[in-house]
Design an enzyme around this catalytic site. Sequence first.
Site, PDB file in Angstrom:
ATOM      1  N   CYS A   1      -2.148  -2.531   7.630  1.00  0.00           N
ATOM      2  CA  CYS A   1      -2.013  -3.492   6.520  1.00  0.00           C
ATOM      3  C   CYS A   1      -0.719  -4.299   6.577  1.00  0.00           C
ATOM      4  O   CYS A   1      -0.716  -5.485   6.228  1.00  0.00           O
ATOM      5  CB  CYS A   1      -2.209  -2.771   5.193  1.00  0.00           C
ATOM      6  SG  CYS A   1      -3.939  -2.226   5.009  1.00  0.00           S
TER       7      CYS A   1
ATOM      8  N   ASP B   1       0.795  -1.236   0.000  1.00  0.00           N
ATOM      9  CA  ASP B   1       0.000   0.000   0.000  1.00  0.00           C
ATOM     10  C   ASP B   1       0.828   1.288   0.000  1.00  0.00           C
ATOM     11  O   ASP B   1       0.494   2.240   0.723  1.00  0.00           O
ATOM     12  CB  ASP B   1      -0.966   0.004   1.194  1.00  0.00           C
ATOM     13  CG  ASP B   1      -1.996  -1.120   1.133  1.00  0.00           C
ATOM     14  OD1 ASP B   1      -1.945  -1.930   0.185  1.00  0.00           O
ATOM     15  OD2 ASP B   1      -2.839  -1.195   2.040  1.00  0.00           O
TER      16      ASP B   1
ATOM     17  N   LYS C   1      -6.901  -5.141  -3.012  1.00  0.00           N
ATOM     18  CA  LYS C   1      -7.665  -5.670  -1.877  1.00  0.00           C
ATOM     19  C   LYS C   1      -8.600  -4.605  -1.346  1.00  0.00           C
ATOM     20  O   LYS C   1      -8.355  -3.408  -1.525  1.00  0.00           O
ATOM     21  CB  LYS C   1      -6.718  -6.153  -0.781  1.00  0.00           C
ATOM     22  CG  LYS C   1      -5.825  -5.035  -0.275  1.00  0.00           C
ATOM     23  CD  LYS C   1      -4.815  -5.537   0.723  1.00  0.00           C
ATOM     24  CE  LYS C   1      -3.959  -4.404   1.229  1.00  0.00           C
ATOM     25  NZ  LYS C   1      -4.690  -3.338   1.924  1.00  0.00           N
TER      26      LYS C   1
HETATM   27  C1  VGL Z   1      -4.693   0.871   5.563  1.00  0.00           C
HETATM   28  C2  VGL Z   1      -6.272   1.817   6.919  1.00  0.00           C
HETATM   29  C3  VGL Z   1      -7.226   1.660   5.946  1.00  0.00           C
HETATM   30  C4  VGL Z   1      -3.282   0.433   5.387  1.00  0.00           C
HETATM   31  C5  VGL Z   1      -5.631   0.691   4.580  1.00  0.00           C
HETATM   32  O1  VGL Z   1      -2.816   0.331   4.235  1.00  0.00           O
HETATM   33  O2  VGL Z   1      -2.591   0.205   6.422  1.00  0.00           O
HETATM   34  N1  VGL Z   1      -5.016   1.414   6.734  1.00  0.00           N
HETATM   35  N2  VGL Z   1      -6.906   1.103   4.780  1.00  0.00           N
END
Ligand code: VGL
Length: 238
Positions: free
Chosen positions: A186, A44, A142
Amino acid sequence: MSRISRRAFLTAAGAVAASAWLRPGVAAAATITPGDADVLLVIDVQNCFLPGGSLAVTGGDKVVPVINTLANRFRNIVVTQDWHTPGHVSFASAHPGAKPFDMAKLPYGDQVLWPDHCVQGTAGADLAAELKLPTAQLVIRKGYHHELDSYSAFNEADGTATGLAGYLKERGIRRVFAVGLATDFCVCFSAIDARKAGFEAFVVDDACRGIDAEGSLAKAWTAMTAAGVQKIVSADIA
Ligand code: VGL
Ligand code: ZN
């Protein structure tokens, strides 16, 4: 010590002490050299999580050069993208009266409600422009089910598999090195699920940054340590 446990011991972050003890007088090398059975899992590293983004992680941009350098060491690289529908169930804006960082009870469990972020096809969901991973082999998206979140690259919040474990196993991967954003969400869920799926799991701490909402970073490390996730730094990999 069994063969398995000795190998696990030697690859642990505490390998310096272990090998010095096993081979007295020999300078211990803690260095990990990635091979065919290792994957760099880049989680991410997307514009929404960088400074100026809608769910900015403090220092999120600092992981990019560290990951770019690490990438030169790995033959196998997998990238993830948080990839939500507009009005996704994890967004506070989808719950009347809720504010970002409130909690909601959803059918699959407790859910932190986030600012809108990483909406499919938007610039915020793009990978950081400075991220250079030309040899990456797979992008796992995802969180694309409207009513279901997925912090983990391996399993959605109700346990549904993303297919990543099967992919890695078919490729003969045994060790997962997780980097990216955010350490306490994540990255943490992905590293723990990697363990549950039978992989050795490492988190490269200086290649990650956390959100750290209400002690979440310390809690994440407690959970990761309990699951057998090993904390290392990028200098341990050469
Ligand atoms: C994430 C919060 C919401 C992350 C993704 O990538 O850690 N955190 N969506
Ligand atoms: Zn998300």
